[in-house]
Design a protein around this motif. Structure first.
Motif, PDB file in Angstrom:
ATOM      1  N   MET A  38      -4.960   7.490 -11.413  1.00  0.00           N
ATOM      2  CA  MET A  38      -4.705   6.553 -10.323  1.00  0.00           C
ATOM      3  C   MET A  38      -3.916   7.202  -9.189  1.00  0.00           C
ATOM      4  O   MET A  38      -4.087   6.839  -8.023  1.00  0.00           O
ATOM      5  CB  MET A  38      -3.981   5.309 -10.847  1.00  0.00           C
ATOM      6  CG  MET A  38      -4.839   4.480 -11.786  1.00  0.00           C
ATOM      7  SD  MET A  38      -4.226   2.796 -11.972  1.00  0.00           S
ATOM      8  CE  MET A  38      -4.672   2.106 -10.385  1.00  0.00           C
ATOM      9  N   LEU A  39      -3.061   8.162  -9.522  1.00  0.00           N
ATOM     10  CA  LEU A  39      -2.393   8.920  -8.461  1.00  0.00           C
ATOM     11  C   LEU A  39      -3.411   9.672  -7.621  1.00  0.00           C
ATOM     12  O   LEU A  39      -3.341   9.684  -6.380  1.00  0.00           O
ATOM     13  CB  LEU A  39      -1.386   9.897  -9.072  1.00  0.00           C
ATOM     14  CG  LEU A  39      -0.041   9.314  -9.519  1.00  0.00           C
ATOM     15  CD1 LEU A  39       0.752  10.371 -10.286  1.00  0.00           C
ATOM     16  CD2 LEU A  39       0.755   8.824  -8.318  1.00  0.00           C
ATOM     17  N   LEU A  40      -4.382  10.305  -8.272  1.00  0.00           N
ATOM     18  CA  LEU A  40      -5.438  11.011  -7.553  1.00  0.00           C
ATOM     19  C   LEU A  40      -6.226  10.057  -6.676  1.00  0.00           C
ATOM     20  O   LEU A  40      -6.499  10.351  -5.497  1.00  0.00           O
ATOM     21  CB  LEU A  40      -6.368  11.688  -8.562  1.00  0.00           C
ATOM     22  CG  LEU A  40      -7.663  12.273  -7.989  1.00  0.00           C
ATOM     23  CD1 LEU A  40      -7.355  13.406  -7.022  1.00  0.00           C
ATOM     24  CD2 LEU A  40      -8.585  12.739  -9.121  1.00  0.00           C
ATOM     25  N   GLN A  41      -6.593   8.902  -7.212  1.00  0.00           N
ATOM     26  CA  GLN A  41      -7.376   7.938  -6.451  1.00  0.00           C
ATOM     27  C   GLN A  41      -6.621   7.437  -5.224  1.00  0.00           C
ATOM     28  O   GLN A  41      -7.183   7.335  -4.131  1.00  0.00           O
ATOM     29  CB  GLN A  41      -7.758   6.748  -7.339  1.00  0.00           C
ATOM     30  CG  GLN A  41      -8.803   7.068  -8.389  1.00  0.00           C
ATOM     31  CD  GLN A  41      -9.140   5.837  -9.196  1.00  0.00           C
ATOM     32  OE1 GLN A  41      -8.486   5.530 -10.191  1.00  0.00           O
ATOM     33  NE2 GLN A  41     -10.160   5.115  -8.780  1.00  0.00           N
ATOM     34  N   ALA A  42      -5.348   7.102  -5.412  1.00  0.00           N
ATOM     35  CA  ALA A  42      -4.568   6.560  -4.304  1.00  0.00           C
ATOM     36  C   ALA A  42      -4.416   7.573  -3.178  1.00  0.00           C
ATOM     37  O   ALA A  42      -4.580   7.245  -1.992  1.00  0.00           O
ATOM     38  CB  ALA A  42      -3.186   6.112  -4.804  1.00  0.00           C
ATOM     39  N   MET A  43      -4.130   8.811  -3.531  1.00  0.00           N
ATOM     40  CA  MET A  43      -3.931   9.826  -2.494  1.00  0.00           C
ATOM     41  C   MET A  43      -5.236  10.206  -1.805  1.00  0.00           C
ATOM     42  O   MET A  43      -5.311  10.276  -0.572  1.00  0.00           O
ATOM     43  CB  MET A  43      -3.246  11.053  -3.109  1.00  0.00           C
ATOM     44  CG  MET A  43      -1.795  10.801  -3.495  1.00  0.00           C
ATOM     45  SD  MET A  43      -0.911  12.281  -4.062  1.00  0.00           S
ATOM     46  CE  MET A  43      -1.660  12.519  -5.665  1.00  0.00           C
ATOM     47  N   ALA A  44      -6.290  10.440  -2.587  1.00  0.00           N
ATOM     48  CA  ALA A  44      -7.568  10.828  -1.990  1.00  0.00           C
ATOM     49  C   ALA A  44      -8.159   9.690  -1.160  1.00  0.00           C
ATOM     50  O   ALA A  44      -8.663   9.911  -0.043  1.00  0.00           O
ATOM     51  CB  ALA A  44      -8.549  11.253  -3.086  1.00  0.00           C
ATOM     52  N   LEU A  55      -1.794   4.731   0.160  1.00  0.00           N
ATOM     53  CA  LEU A  55      -0.943   5.856  -0.215  1.00  0.00           C
ATOM     54  C   LEU A  55       0.384   5.378  -0.808  1.00  0.00           C
ATOM     55  O   LEU A  55       0.874   5.934  -1.801  1.00  0.00           O
ATOM     56  CB  LEU A  55      -0.676   6.742   1.002  1.00  0.00           C
ATOM     57  CG  LEU A  55      -1.848   7.610   1.481  1.00  0.00           C
ATOM     58  CD1 LEU A  55      -1.508   8.245   2.827  1.00  0.00           C
ATOM     59  CD2 LEU A  55      -2.179   8.679   0.454  1.00  0.00           C
ATOM     60  N   VAL A  56       0.972   4.344  -0.218  1.00  0.00           N
ATOM     61  CA  VAL A  56       2.293   3.874  -0.657  1.00  0.00           C
ATOM     62  C   VAL A  56       2.183   3.027  -1.924  1.00  0.00           C
ATOM     63  O   VAL A  56       2.765   3.356  -2.973  1.00  0.00           O
ATOM     64  CB  VAL A  56       2.979   3.085   0.473  1.00  0.00           C
ATOM     65  CG1 VAL A  56       4.290   2.469  -0.041  1.00  0.00           C
ATOM     66  CG2 VAL A  56       3.251   3.986   1.663  1.00  0.00           C
ATOM     67  N   PHE A  57       1.434   1.935  -1.838  1.00  0.00           N
ATOM     68  CA  PHE A  57       1.433   0.978  -2.949  1.00  0.00           C
ATOM     69  C   PHE A  57       0.522   1.411  -4.095  1.00  0.00           C
ATOM     70  O   PHE A  57       0.798   1.093  -5.259  1.00  0.00           O
ATOM     71  CB  PHE A  57       1.037  -0.407  -2.436  1.00  0.00           C
ATOM     72  CG  PHE A  57       2.055  -1.014  -1.511  1.00  0.00           C
ATOM     73  CD1 PHE A  57       3.270  -1.469  -1.997  1.00  0.00           C
ATOM     74  CD2 PHE A  57       1.805  -1.107  -0.150  1.00  0.00           C
ATOM     75  CE1 PHE A  57       4.221  -2.023  -1.143  1.00  0.00           C
ATOM     76  CE2 PHE A  57       2.741  -1.658   0.715  1.00  0.00           C
ATOM     77  CZ  PHE A  57       3.953  -2.110   0.211  1.00  0.00           C
ATOM     78  N   GLY A  58      -0.571   2.127  -3.782  1.00  0.00           N
ATOM     79  CA  GLY A  58      -1.416   2.634  -4.857  1.00  0.00           C
ATOM     80  C   GLY A  58      -0.668   3.627  -5.730  1.00  0.00           C
ATOM     81  O   GLY A  58      -0.770   3.606  -6.967  1.00  0.00           O
TER      82      GLY A  58
END
Length: 430
Positions: free
Chosen positions: A82-88, A189-192
């Motif tokens: 989920m970190l990857l998804q939010a940033m990408a 980026l922030v909340f994800g």
């Protein structure tokens, strides 16, 4: 058993989980309408057809990416993925806005939007997986926790599709469609990222490792990821949610077309939000029906309501006439969606629950893609009424499906035996 109170439910997860989970799902709703407005604006294509295709591309890419990431979370946990998804996803949304500003052709803008859609996390789906683990720690309250949490998440999804388009419309009117996309990217980026690292994610990681350990201990070459995903109940729920997606996409396209023809394109998001406001309100009240009406009855009732309440859209010709129709139609949407998620949760294999939940969400996105694309082409040909005809057809199919298969594919409720599963409650702290 009867559903539990929302206050009790939130005490199990921590208050931050609920707030961040809602904020993190807004970018998905914002990106679809934002992409439609951006591509159909004079800055890019200047026509509704390309805008509908671009919005459909975002939803279609999400429908492809979500099950892939969902299956991976079953095996590896949610945090890293989920970190990857939010940033990408967040970065891709910002890039989409930038290339539109520098004058890229609309297929390029749509393609970058599709990249964002591919990585866009399904926050509501992942939250349902976490709620399922919270419920598993309290077997005596399991049914009540699932009933209330699924109602909350379904209403949260609907509310996000009210506030998201509304926020997009306000930003598009005040600052232009470019800023609507940029804000969606920053929010993701922030909340994800915040949702990805929330303490509740430990529950899912532990479950993934435990499932792998059980499989290894049993000496099986086929781990949990190889269990059958599409049970009859999951498959039927998937088809039903495809129709909900078509309704979302075609209503949004028809509403945007009508608002544009009236010279008020910025109102499209606010008008579409009315649909979700009625839907979210009805969803929050749904747990009160849990002990009065079973899943089969709820499925049939709300599917029939969808078919009946979409019909007046064919007679709408003004924004004023559209407002009450969208509000009333929304009363059937979230209860139908929540009911099908509950059917799928009951029917899914325990080790495939993440994949099953993301397939449902992805199917809704796929339906949105189909609805927006088909309705967009019809709107270019004949205006808002042909676009709304797509909505009516989807409601009729949902009704037919409910009456034909609901009783056949809905599993009986699980009964808790405290002698076999005493359980030990755990509380997740923020």
């Amino acid at each position: 058993m009867a559903a539990i109170r929302y206050r009790t439910l939130f005490s199990y997860s921590g208050a931050t989980f609920v707030a961040v989970g809602f904020a993190a799902r807004l970018p998905l709703a914002m990106s679809q309408l934002g992409t439609m407005l951006l591509v159909s604006s004079p800055m890019v294509a200047g026509r509704m057809g390309p805008g509908g295709i671009a919005a459909g591309a975002v939803a279609l890419a999400n429908a492809i990416g979500s099950p892939l990431f969902g299956g991976l979370t079953d095996r590896r946990g949610q945090r890293g993925l989920m970190l990857l998804q939010a940033m990408a996803g967040g970065i891709a949304l910002i890039v989409e806005a930038v290339v539109a500003v520098i004058g890229a052709p609309w297929p390029v803008v749509a393609a970058i939007g599709a990249v964002a859609g591919f990585f866009m996390p399904q926050i509501g789906t992942m939250a349902r997986v976490r709620w399922r683990q919270i419920a598993a720690a309290r077997p005596a309250q399991r049914a009540g926790i699932l009933e209330t949490s699924f109602a909350w998440e379904g209403s949260g999804d609907e509310a996000s599709f009210a506030l998201g388009p509304a926020l997009t419309g306000v930003l598009a009117v005040a600052l232009g469609p470019v800023w609507a996309i940029v804000v969606a990217g920053v929010m993701l980026l922030v909340f994800g990222t915040w949702f990805a690292v929330h303490p509740t994610v430990r529950l899912v990681k532990a479950t993934a490792r435990a499932a792998s350990a059980r499989s290894a201990a049993a000496g099986s070459s086929s781990g949990p990821a190889r269990e059958r995903l599409f049970t009859p109940g999951v498959l039927a729920a998937t088809l039903g949610l495809l129709m909900i997606g078509v309704i979302f996409g075609s209503v949004q396209t028809g509403t945007t077309t009508l608002a544009t023809a009236a010279g008020r394109p910025g109102l499209a998001g606010l008008l579409h939000a009315v649909l979700s406001i009625g839907s979210a309100t009805a969803g929050l009240l749904l747990p009160r029906l849990a002990h009065r009406m079973g899943l089969v009855g709820r499925w049939r009732v709300f599917a029939t309501a969808l078919a009946v309440l979409t019909l007046p859209l064919l007679a709408v010709n003004t924004l004023g006439g559209l407002l009450p129709e969208l509000l009333v139609l929304g009363l059937a949407v979230a209860p139908y969606l929540i009911t099908l998620y509950s059917v799928a949760e009951r029917a899914a294999r325990p080790s495939r629950i993440g994949a099953a939940m993301t397939v449902l969400a992805a199917t809704t996105s796929l339906g949105y893609s189909l609805g927006a694309s088909i309705a967009g082409q019809l709107a270019d040909w004949g205006g808002h009424t042909p676009a709304y005809a797509v909505t009516v057809c989807a409601g009729a199919i949902a009704c037919l499906l409910g009456w034909l298969v609901a009783r056949r594919v809905t599993p009986a409720p699980r009964v808790h035996d405290p002698r076999k599963h005493p359980g030990r409650p755990t509380v997740v702290t923020d």
